[in-house]
Structures are given as structure tokens and as C-alpha cells.
Design a protein around this motif. Structure first.
Motif, short mmCIF file in Angstrom:
data_model
loop_
_atom_site.label_atom_id
_atom_site.label_comp_id
_atom_site.label_asym_id
_atom_site.label_seq_id
_atom_site.Cartn_x
_atom_site.Cartn_y
_atom_site.Cartn_z
N UNK A 95 -120.71 53.91 -63.53
CA UNK A 95 -120.75 55.15 -62.76
C UNK A 95 -119.39 55.44 -62.13
N UNK A 96 -119.14 56.68 -61.76
CA UNK A 96 -117.87 56.99 -61.09
C UNK A 96 -117.75 56.26 -59.76
N UNK A 97 -116.55 56.14 -59.27
CA UNK A 97 -116.28 55.30 -58.09
C UNK A 97 -117.13 55.66 -56.86
N UNK A 98 -117.26 56.96 -56.51
CA UNK A 98 -118.09 57.26 -55.33
C UNK A 98 -119.51 56.73 -55.44
N UNK A 99 -120.11 56.80 -56.65
CA UNK A 99 -121.47 56.30 -56.81
C UNK A 99 -121.50 54.78 -56.70
N UNK A 100 -120.48 54.11 -57.27
CA UNK A 100 -120.41 52.65 -57.13
C UNK A 100 -120.39 52.24 -55.67
N UNK A 101 -119.70 53.01 -54.85
CA UNK A 101 -119.58 52.65 -53.44
C UNK A 101 -120.91 52.70 -52.72
N UNK A 102 -121.77 53.64 -53.12
CA UNK A 102 -123.03 53.79 -52.39
C UNK A 102 -124.26 53.35 -53.15
N UNK A 103 -124.08 52.91 -54.40
CA UNK A 103 -125.25 52.61 -55.24
C UNK A 103 -126.13 51.52 -54.62
N UNK A 104 -125.51 50.50 -54.01
CA UNK A 104 -126.29 49.40 -53.43
C UNK A 104 -127.15 49.87 -52.26
N UNK A 105 -126.76 50.99 -51.65
CA UNK A 105 -127.53 51.48 -50.51
C UNK A 105 -128.68 52.38 -50.92
N UNK A 106 -128.68 52.85 -52.17
CA UNK A 106 -129.72 53.78 -52.58
C UNK A 106 -131.10 53.14 -52.58
N UNK A 107 -131.17 51.86 -52.97
CA UNK A 107 -132.48 51.20 -53.04
C UNK A 107 -133.09 51.06 -51.64
N UNK A 108 -132.37 50.46 -50.65
CA UNK A 108 -133.01 50.38 -49.32
C UNK A 108 -133.24 51.76 -48.69
N UNK A 155 -124.36 61.13 -42.69
CA UNK A 155 -125.29 60.10 -42.23
C UNK A 155 -125.94 60.43 -40.88
N UNK A 156 -125.43 61.45 -40.19
CA UNK A 156 -125.94 61.76 -38.84
C UNK A 156 -127.45 61.98 -38.80
N UNK A 157 -128.05 62.74 -39.76
CA UNK A 157 -129.51 62.92 -39.69
C UNK A 157 -130.28 61.61 -39.81
N UNK A 158 -129.76 60.66 -40.61
CA UNK A 158 -130.44 59.36 -40.73
C UNK A 158 -130.35 58.57 -39.44
N UNK A 159 -129.19 58.64 -38.78
CA UNK A 159 -129.04 57.95 -37.49
C UNK A 159 -130.01 58.53 -36.46
N UNK A 176 -138.64 52.24 -39.46
CA UNK A 176 -137.42 52.08 -38.65
C UNK A 176 -136.59 50.91 -39.16
N UNK A 177 -137.24 49.79 -39.46
CA UNK A 177 -136.52 48.60 -39.92
C UNK A 177 -135.89 48.83 -41.29
N UNK A 178 -136.64 49.44 -42.21
CA UNK A 178 -136.09 49.75 -43.55
C UNK A 178 -134.89 50.69 -43.44
N UNK A 183 -129.02 51.98 -43.44
CA UNK A 183 -127.83 52.44 -42.72
C UNK A 183 -126.76 51.36 -42.67
N UNK A 184 -127.17 50.10 -42.50
CA UNK A 184 -126.17 49.01 -42.51
C UNK A 184 -125.49 48.94 -43.87
N UNK A 185 -126.26 49.11 -44.95
CA UNK A 185 -125.67 49.07 -46.29
C UNK A 185 -124.73 50.25 -46.49
#
Length: 196
Positions: A95-108, A155-159, A176-178, A183-185
Motif C-alpha cells: 500500500x502507499x506510505x500513508x496507508x502503511x503508517x495507519x494500517x496497524x491502527x485500522x483493526x483496533x 482524530x479530535x472526534x475520536x478523542x 472505551x477501552x477498545x 487511539x494509542x496505535x
């Protein structure tokens, strides 16, 4: 129609979420239509003049929702077919670089929103609207990640949602925990300014 498997899967997910929301909206209209049909039948049986307009309006709303539902399901089926074809025929790709940066966060993140929907999707109307808003944020973020790194504004709406769920009971606390994990990812990746 997009040909990227990740885009196909996200669009498929969006269509099915919209179909589910239409079904949620459909039940109260159907119940109201049944009530109006019952009133119409009783009035007619009693020999009085019956006003069919409330039932006609309900039936119009029902038809509109059913047409939209059919469209969502048809689109989802087409996307599913396209995804199966793409997954079976294209070679592995990076995937392109921007997606690589956030791909690990998509699952949680997806798990967080799914947990939230299961926790409050059938609750009071305000909570149901909150779940739908969170679902919309998820789809916006996943599409944004395909184009660029996320910003603090993204990310503000998620926070805000994470803060509002703090200390809630049961499944809401699980959501909340998930969401905290997601957000940490997401915060572990560079921002758009840092990437530049």
C-alpha cells in the motif's frame, strides 16, 4: 468502482452499515404503519369514514427505505463480487506510505466502533446517534488514511468520544477501552506535519 482491495472492502463495509441503519429506521415506521392500518380497519368496520392518508404516508416512507435498502444491498453484492475477483487475480502489493503508517491502527479502530455499536446501537436515541457518528468517523479516517497521514484535527472526534465513554458501565466501558487502544496505535504514527 475502485479496484484496490482495501478500498473495495471499506466501501462494502460502508454499504452494509448503511443497510443496517436503514433496517433500524424501518422497524418503527413499519410498526406505525401497522397501527394506522389497524385504526383504518376498525374505523371502516364500524361504518365510519376512514382517513387513509396517515397509512399512505407510512407506506411511502416504507417504500423509500426499502428502495434505499435494496440499493445498498445491490451495491454491497457488486463490491463483494469485485473484491473476490481482485483478491483472486492481483499479485500482492504494498500500500502507499500513508496507508502503511495507519494500517496497524485500522483493526483496533474498527473493533472499537464495532464494540460501541453493539453496546449502544439498540439503546436510547441519543446513544444510537452517537454510535452512528462514531461509525461515520471510522469510515472517514479509513478513507483519509489511503491518501495521507492523519492529523490531530482528524482524530479530535475520536478523542471526544473516548472522553465521553470514560467511567461508563459494562459494554460502554469495553468500547472505551477498545477506543483507547486504537487511539494509542494511531498516535504512535507520525502526523502529517512530521511526515513532511
Amino acid at each position: 468502482m475502485p479496484t484496490d482491495p482495501q478500498a473495495l472492502s471499506l466501501d462494502l463495509y460502508a454499504q452494509l452499515l448503511q443497510a443496517r441503519d436503514r433496517l433500524d429506521d424501518l422497524l418503527p415506521i413499519a410498526e406505525r404503519a401497522c397501527t394506522n392500518a389497524e385504526t383504518l380497519a376498525l374505523t371502516t368496520l364500524q361504518g365510519a369514514d376512514a382517513d387513509p392518508r396517515p397509512l399512505m404516508l407510512d407506506l411511502t416512507h416504507l417504500q423509500s427505505h426499502l428502495d434505499g435498502l435494496t440499493l445498498n444491498v445491490t451495491r454491497a453484492a457488486n463490491l463483494q463480487t469485485a473484491l473476490c475477483v481482485e483478491q483472486a487475480t492481483i499479485p500482492p502489493h504494498t500500500p502507499p506510505r500513508p496507508l502503511n503508517q495507519g494500517a496497524a491502527a485500522l483493526v483496533p479502530l474498527t473493533e472499537a466502533i464495532a464494540t460501541l455499536r453493539s453496546a449502544i446501537g439498540t439503546g436510547p436515541r441519543r446513544l444510537d446517534q452517537q454510535a452512528r457518528a462514531a461509525q461515520a468517523v471510522l469510515l472517514h479516517l479509513t478513507r483519509t488514511l489511503r491518501q495521507r497521514p492523519l492529523t490531530d484535527t482528524d482524530l479530535a472526534p475520536l478523542h471526544d468520544l473516548h472522553t465521553s465513554l470514560h467511567g461508563k458501565p459494562g459494554a460502554l466501558q469495553a468500547a472505551h477501552d477498545h477506543l483507547g487502544e486504537a487511539l494509542r496505535a494511531l498516535n504512535a504514527f507520525p502526523t502529517a506535519d512530521e511526515v513532511r
